[in-house]
Write an enzyme that holds these catalytic residues in place. Structure first.
Site, PDB file in Angstrom:
ATOM      1  N   LYS A  73      -8.046  -4.670   6.592  1.00 44.15           N
ATOM      2  CA  LYS A  73      -7.009  -4.505   5.581  1.00 44.15           C
ATOM      3  C   LYS A  73      -7.510  -5.109   4.271  1.00 44.15           C
ATOM      4  CE  LYS A  73      -2.794  -5.432   6.516  1.00 44.15           C
ATOM      5  NZ  LYS A  73      -2.530  -4.276   5.612  1.00 44.15           N
TER       6      LYS A  73
ATOM      7  N   GLY B  46       0.826  -1.214   0.000  1.00 43.89           N
ATOM      8  CA  GLY B  46       0.000   0.000   0.000  1.00 43.89           C
ATOM      9  C   GLY B  46       0.852   1.251   0.000  1.00 43.89           C
TER      10      GLY B  46
ATOM     11  N   GLY C 250      -7.585  -3.161   1.262  1.00 42.82           N
ATOM     12  CA  GLY C 250      -8.012  -2.153   0.291  1.00 42.82           C
ATOM     13  C   GLY C 250      -7.229  -2.273  -1.014  1.00 42.82           C
ATOM     14  N   GLY C 251      -6.014  -2.765  -0.895  1.00 40.14           N
ATOM     15  CA  GLY C 251      -5.174  -2.964  -2.077  1.00 40.14           C
ATOM     16  C   GLY C 251      -5.208  -4.396  -2.588  1.00 40.14           C
TER      17      GLY C 251
ATOM     18  N   GLU D 261      -0.749 -10.705   2.999  1.00 40.48           N
ATOM     19  CA  GLU D 261      -0.468  -9.890   4.182  1.00 40.48           C
ATOM     20  C   GLU D 261      -0.739 -10.697   5.449  1.00 40.48           C
ATOM     21  OE1 GLU D 261      -1.500  -5.456   2.389  1.00 40.48           O
ATOM     22  OE2 GLU D 261      -3.038  -6.545   3.467  1.00 40.48           O
TER      23      GLU D 261
ATOM     24  N   THR E 254       1.308   3.589   2.316  1.00 40.38           N
ATOM     25  CA  THR E 254       2.088   3.823   3.540  1.00 40.38           C
ATOM     26  C   THR E 254       3.261   2.847   3.593  1.00 40.38           C
ATOM     27  OG1 THR E 254      -0.075   4.283   4.540  1.00 40.38           O
ATOM     28  CG2 THR E 254       1.830   4.355   5.994  1.00 40.38           C
TER      29      THR E 254
HETATM   30  C1  5RP Z   1      -3.442  -3.515   1.072  1.00 37.05           C
HETATM   31  C2  5RP Z   1      -3.653  -3.088   2.485  1.00 37.05           C
HETATM   32  C3  5RP Z   1      -3.099  -1.779   2.889  1.00 37.05           C
HETATM   33  O1  5RP Z   1      -2.300  -1.939   4.004  1.00 37.05           O
HETATM   34  C4  5RP Z   1      -4.242  -0.850   3.209  1.00 37.05           C
HETATM   35  O2  5RP Z   1      -5.113  -0.813   2.095  1.00 37.05           O
HETATM   36  C5  5RP Z   1      -3.742   0.558   3.533  1.00 37.05           C
HETATM   37  O3  5RP Z   1      -3.235   1.146   2.375  1.00 37.05           O
HETATM   38  P1  5RP Z   1      -2.665   2.617   2.360  1.00 37.05           P
HETATM   39  O4  5RP Z   1      -1.410   2.618   3.172  1.00 37.05           O
HETATM   40  O5  5RP Z   1      -2.421   2.890   0.894  1.00 37.05           O
HETATM   41  O6  5RP Z   1      -3.715   3.544   2.917  1.00 37.05           O
HETATM   42  O7  5RP Z   1      -4.229  -3.767   3.293  1.00 37.05           O
HETATM   43  O8  5RP Z   1      -4.102  -4.711   0.793  1.00 37.05           O
END
Ligand code: 5RP
Length: 222
Positions: free
Chosen positions: A98, A33, A100-101, A107, A35
Site C-alpha cells: 500500500k 485512494g 501508492g497514494g 493507513e 477505491t
Molecule cells: C494509498 C493507498 C491506496 O489504498 C492504494 O494506493 C490503492 O489505491 P486505489 O484504490 O486508488 O487503486 O495505499 O496510500
C-alpha cells in the site's frame, strides 16, 4: 467491466460487509485512494446509521466531511471495529503493498487499531508475489539519502517520489525491481532502518477479508 466499475462493485460490497456492524455508536476506519473514495460515497447513503469515521489521510477526512460524515481523532476513539481500504497489490495470504497514494503511515496506524481489515480491490491488484508495484517507504526528509543506500543493500532500486510531501511532512522512496518473497520479514527489516517512518508492506497485519472485483462478480476471500 472497466476498472472503475470493478472498484464501484467492491465499494458497494464493502458497505454490505460492514452493515451488520453499524449502530449509532459505531466509528469505522476509512482508507485512502480511488477505491476507498467510492466506498466513502457508498457510506454516505447510510450516514445516519453510525456515529462517524476515523480517516487515514487529510484527503479522506475532507471527502467524509463533504458527505456530512463526522470525522473523529483516532486518539479519542481507541479501537475501531473495522477498517476498509484499497491496496496496490495483495497476495494469497492477504499481505499487501500500500502507499501508492502516499498515505501508508496513517493507513497502517488506523489498520493497527482495527479489529478487522477489509481490503477492497479490483482483480488487477491480485498477485502471487508482492513487488511488481514499487514498494513505498516513508522517510524523515533528512534521512532520505541514507535510507536509500540501505534499501539498495536489501536489493531494491529506490527512487525519490519528487514533489510529494506526506500528510506527516515526510518524503517517499519507491522501491523498484524488488520482488518480496517473505513480506513479514522484509516489513520488519525495512522498518528497522533508522529514518524510516513506515514501509508500505502490510504483512504483519494484513487484511482479514478481501473483496475482489472480477468480471463475473465480487469474490470474498478470507
Ligand atoms: C494509498 C493507498 C491506496 O489504498 C492504494 O494506493 C490503492 O489505491 P486505489 O484504490 O486508488 O487503486 O495505499 O496510500
Amino acid at each position: 467491466m472497466t476498472q472503475d466499475e470493478l472498484k464501484q462493485a467492491v465499494a458497494r460490497a464493502a458497505l454490505d460487509e460492514i452493515r451488520p456492524l453499524l449502530n449509532r455508536d459505531t466509528i469505522i476506519g476509512v482508507g485512502t485512494g480511488s477505491t476507498a473514495n467510492l466506498f466513502i460515497d457508498a457510506l454516505a447513503e447510510v450516514k445516519h446509521d453510525f456515529a462517524g469515521a476515523v480517516a487515514s489521510s487529510e484527503a479522506t477526512a475532507q471527502r467524509l466531511k463533504g458527505h456530512g460524515i463526522d470525522v473523529f481523532e483516532l486518539n479519542h476513539v481507541g479501537t475501531v471495529p473495522v477498517y476498509v481500504d484499497g491496496a496496490d497489490e495483495i497476495d494469497p495470504r492477504l499481505a499487501m503493498i500500500k502507499g501508492g497514494g502516499a498515505a501508508l503511515t496513517r493507513e497502517k496506524i488506523v489498520a493497527a487499531c482495527a479489529e478487522r481489515f477489509v481490503c477492497i480491490a479490483d482483480g488487477s491488484k491480485q498477485v502471487d508475489i508482492l513487488g511488481g508495484f514499487p514498494l513505498p517507504v516513508e522517510v524523515i526528509p533528512m534521512a532520505r539519502s541514507y535510507v536509500a543506500r540501505e534499501l539498495v543493500k536489501l536489493g531494491a532500486d529506490p527512487v525519490y517520489r519528487d514533489g510529494v510531501l506526506t500528510d506527516n511532512g515526510n518524503r517517499i522512496l519507491d522501491c523498484y525491481n524488488f520482488l518480496i518473497e517473505d513480506p513479514i520479514t522484509m516489513e520488519a527489516r525495512i522498518n528497522a532502518i533508522v529514518g524510516v517512518v513506515t514501509n508500505g508492506l502490510f504483512a504483519a497485519r494484513g487484511a482479514d477479508v478481501l473483496l475482489i472485483g472480477r468480471e463475473n462478480g465480487v469474490e470474498r476471500i478470507t
